[in-house]
Design an enzyme around this catalytic site. Structure first.
Site, short mmCIF file in Angstrom:
data_model
loop_
_atom_site.label_atom_id
_atom_site.label_comp_id
_atom_site.label_asym_id
_atom_site.label_seq_id
_atom_site.Cartn_x
_atom_site.Cartn_y
_atom_site.Cartn_z
N SER A 31 36.57 -1.24 -8.39
CA SER A 31 36.81 0.18 -8.15
C SER A 31 36.40 1.06 -9.34
O SER A 31 36.38 2.29 -9.21
CB SER A 31 38.29 0.43 -7.86
OG SER A 31 39.11 -0.03 -8.93
N TYR A 32 36.06 0.48 -10.49
CA TYR A 32 35.66 1.29 -11.64
C TYR A 32 34.31 1.94 -11.37
O TYR A 32 33.31 1.25 -11.17
CB TYR A 32 35.58 0.44 -12.90
CG TYR A 32 36.90 -0.05 -13.44
CD1 TYR A 32 38.12 0.44 -12.98
CD2 TYR A 32 36.94 -1.01 -14.45
CE1 TYR A 32 39.32 0.00 -13.48
CE2 TYR A 32 38.15 -1.46 -14.97
CZ TYR A 32 39.34 -0.97 -14.48
OH TYR A 32 40.53 -1.42 -14.99
N ALA A 33 34.30 3.26 -11.39
CA ALA A 33 33.09 4.04 -11.12
C ALA A 33 32.42 3.59 -9.83
O ALA A 33 31.19 3.51 -9.73
CB ALA A 33 32.12 3.94 -12.30
N ALA A 34 33.25 3.30 -8.82
CA ALA A 34 32.77 2.90 -7.49
C ALA A 34 31.81 1.71 -7.55
O ALA A 34 30.84 1.63 -6.79
CB ALA A 34 32.11 4.09 -6.79
N GLY A 35 32.09 0.78 -8.48
CA GLY A 35 31.27 -0.42 -8.59
C GLY A 35 30.19 -0.33 -9.66
O GLY A 35 29.56 -1.35 -10.01
#
Length: 336
Positions: free
Chosen positions: A82-86
């Site tokens: 989920s960090y920076a949408a992958g």
């Protein structure tokens, strides 16, 4: 003459098994690297967080940060789908491909919060891991965290899905993030009854300014189960770097609001002691705050992030800073 990079590569050489790398560090690093719970992973005592990669750190900054970390002997990278949408996983995967160092690194990622595959059902978890492997450009993840406690899904379903991924060689070990002590006990009982792999790691909010959530029930359960503990928010959203000492300091940084709750009388007292201890070691306040965490039972590697490569040295220095018993006791007292 042997270069710094040549020395680092020799020091962090890993032996390979059918399921991935097993650390075999020489004596020079063995005194620094720590075993992660009951696993055969041996990691640098500071995990580099990828939570800013693809967000406040672009590709150039991310590569420079990871290069600095690896040059200091670091081998433990922490990220999430989920960090920076992958994008964090993509940037880490590209860096490892370009540096040809995947087998030198211990990669931890988390699943459960992604927009594409939310939750911890067997379907969502399996899809999330496969997507993470593709972004990370690797065939396996060394440590998989359950990022959330999804009580809408039977724990047995989640654990069985993780076990299948472990048996398939796609995940080496797993742990949890943000679970209560009772849920850790439930997971251990369920794993035993089902005859599947038990968890080895716990990641939880823990630092000098935020002690109550972990110390007590969670700490006792982690100790009884032999879990390796990776404190997240280890620097209290930057407050424990010493850069936020007044409301004016908060206003100068767009992320200062996260540390605002610590700019108070107790926070100033903690910083005062950190300043004094740091001066006695000719170290930074951040280094001392991380070194304090490393004195706590079962803590393996605090998780901290850097937004610039020049910040990395203060983080990695904690691995070799030895606080005195009196200094630890004073920090315990002022932060209680």
């Amino acid at each position: 003459m042997t270069s710094v990079m040549d020395t680092r590569m020799a020091d962090t050489k890993l032996a390979t098994t059918s399921t991935g790398p097993v650390a075999s560090s020489p004596s020079a690093l063995r005194s620094v690297n720590r075993q992660l719970g009951a696993s055969d992973l041996h990691v640098f005592p500071l995990a580099m967080s990828g939570n800013v990669f693809g967000w406040t750190s672009d590709v150039v900054a991310t590569n420079a940060i990871l290069d600095s970390y690896a040059d200091a002997g670091g081998n433990f990278i922490d990220t999430a789908d989920s960090y920076a949408a992958g994008r964090s996983e993509i940037m880490i995967g590209n860096w490892m491909r370009d540096r040809r160092n995947r087998r030198d690194m211990v990669v931890a990622t988390k699943v459960g919060k992604s927009a594409d595959n939310p939750g911890l059902s067997a379907r969502a978890l399996t899809a999330s891991v496969h997507a993470s492997l593709e972004r990370l450009r690797t065939g396996y993840v060394d440590l998989l965290y359950l990022h959330v406690d999804d009580e809408s899904v039977p724990f047995e379903e989640t654990l069985f899905a993780v076990d299948e991924l472990i048996r398939a060689g796609k995940v080496r070990y797993f742990g949890v993030s943000d679970h209560t002590g009772n849920r850790l006990i439930e997971a251990r009982i369920a794993s035993g009854q089902m005859g599947i792999a038990p968890m080895v790691a716990l990641q939880n909010h823990y630092n000098l300014m935020h002690r109550g959530e972990y110390e007590g029930d969670l700490a006792r359960v982690a100790d009884r189960q032999g879990l390796g503990v990776m404190p997240r928010f280890a620097l209290a959203s930057g407050f424990l770097t010493g850069k936020y000492r007044s409301r004016g300091d908060l206003a100068k940084n767009e992320r200062g609001g996260e540390a605002a709750k610590y700019v108070n009388r107790r926070g100033h007292k903690v910083l005062s002691v950190l300043d004094r201890v740091a001066a006695s070691h000719e170290a930074s306040v951040a280094t001392v705050a991380l070194a304090w965490l490393l004195t706590k039972p079962n803590v393996v590697a605090p998780v901290a992030s850097a937004s610039r490569p020049e910040q990395v040295a203060d983080l990695t220095a904690a691995a070799r800073l030895q606080l005195t018993r009196a200094q630890v006791a004073e920090l315990d007292r002022v932060s209680a």
